[in-house]
Design an enzyme around this catalytic site. Structure first.
Site, short mmCIF file in Angstrom:
data_model
loop_
_atom_site.label_atom_id
_atom_site.label_comp_id
_atom_site.label_asym_id
_atom_site.label_seq_id
_atom_site.Cartn_x
_atom_site.Cartn_y
_atom_site.Cartn_z
N GLY A 18 -10.19 29.98 57.21
CA GLY A 18 -9.91 30.83 58.37
C GLY A 18 -9.12 32.06 57.98
O GLY A 18 -8.18 32.45 58.65
N TYR A 166 -7.30 20.37 72.69
CA TYR A 166 -6.79 21.04 71.47
C TYR A 166 -5.54 20.33 70.98
O TYR A 166 -5.37 20.07 69.78
CB TYR A 166 -6.49 22.50 71.79
CG TYR A 166 -5.70 23.22 70.72
CD1 TYR A 166 -6.31 23.70 69.57
CD2 TYR A 166 -4.31 23.41 70.86
CE1 TYR A 166 -5.57 24.35 68.59
CE2 TYR A 166 -3.57 24.06 69.89
CZ TYR A 166 -4.21 24.53 68.75
OH TYR A 166 -3.47 25.17 67.78
N THR A 203 -1.66 36.28 67.65
CA THR A 203 -2.92 36.41 66.90
C THR A 203 -4.05 36.60 67.92
O THR A 203 -3.80 36.83 69.10
CB THR A 203 -3.20 35.14 66.08
OG1 THR A 203 -3.39 34.04 66.99
CG2 THR A 203 -2.05 34.81 65.13
#
Length: 260
Positions: A18, A166, A203
């Site tokens: 990533g 998540y 981000t």
């Protein structure tokens, strides 16, 4: 600036998943600054190629090698490790950074969203960990390091339904990191396992989570002074710089103004 304790990693190979933006790009840059050879992978490598050129023109002592890899596909991961073996010898440090969240709640979420999160956040991390360990073992590397970029969501369940699944994947990362530490010890190695658990980092994460509501995504980062990707990269360098007899299990870090 070379960091004390990082000399032994100079010219050795780190894999960063990533690496096309956010924390992954910041970690890749920090390691190249410390003189490492870094394979940065992502599904699209344009921004990694740009970062590699930046690092080169800045005169950093290491090198960044972009590699296209779809981490939701095991064959892609295996062929990446095979390419690293044949072209560079193998992996000494594995930084499992890739992760994503989809806004699929437990009561009405799409199975496809759950599966996407599980495939990348849990399975890809586990496959990369296994392959990195095998790469170290076959070359008798006994001082390697596997670092999982976890989350504060791996330690508490926020009352936000869109990130509950998540959060479950990040609880898995907490368990996998400790399980890995135990297995590495049972295997009588000195390879270390660490996870780093940041809170809110500024981000593209929220923009991917709330991809249909960019205003909501932007608001995520506006109410407090967030961590920056470089703060997490700094934690990675610290963990790597500790002496071989020191194993940092987890670093929990959050913005000073973050409530939970």
């Amino acid at each position: 600036m070379a960091r004390a304790g990082m000399e032994r990693w100079r010219d050795r190979l780190a894999l960063v998943t990533g690496a096309s933006g956010g924390i992954g790009a910041a970690v890749a840059r920090a390691l190249v600054q410390q003189g490492l050879k870094v394979v940065g992978c992502a599904r699209t490598v344009g921004s990694i190629e740009e970062l590699a050129a930046e690092c080169k023109s800045a005169g950093y002592p290491g090198t960044l090698i972009p590699y296209r890899c779809d981490l939701s596909n095991e064959e892609d991961i295996l062929s990446m490790f095979s390419a690293v073996r044949s072209q560079h010898g193998g992996v000494d440090i594995c930084i499992n950074n890739a992760g994503l969240a989809r806004p699929d709640t437990l009561l009405s979420g799409n199975t496809s969203g759950w599966r996407e999160m599980f495939n990348v956040n849990v399975l890809a991390l586990s496959i990369c960990t296994r392959e990195a360990y095998q790469s170290m073992k076959e070359r008798n590397v006994d001082d390697g390091h596997i670092i999982n970029i976890n989350s504060m969501c791996g330690h508490r369940v926020p009352p936000q339904s869109v990130i509950h699944f998540y959060t479950a994947t990040k609880y898995a990362v907490t368990a996998l990191t400790e399980g890995l530490r135990q297995e590495l010890l049972e295997a009588q190695t000195h390879i270390r396992a660490t996870c780093i658990s940041p809170g809110l980092v500024e981000t593209q994460f929220a923009f991917k989570l709330h991809d249909k509501d960019p205003e909501k995504a932007a608001a995520t980062y506006e109410h407090i002074k967030c961590l920056q990707p470089e703060d997490v990269a700094e934690a990675v360098v610290y963990v790597l710089s500790t002496p071989p007899h020191v194993q940092v299990g987890d670093i929990q870090m959050r913005p000073t103004e973050q409530v939970t």
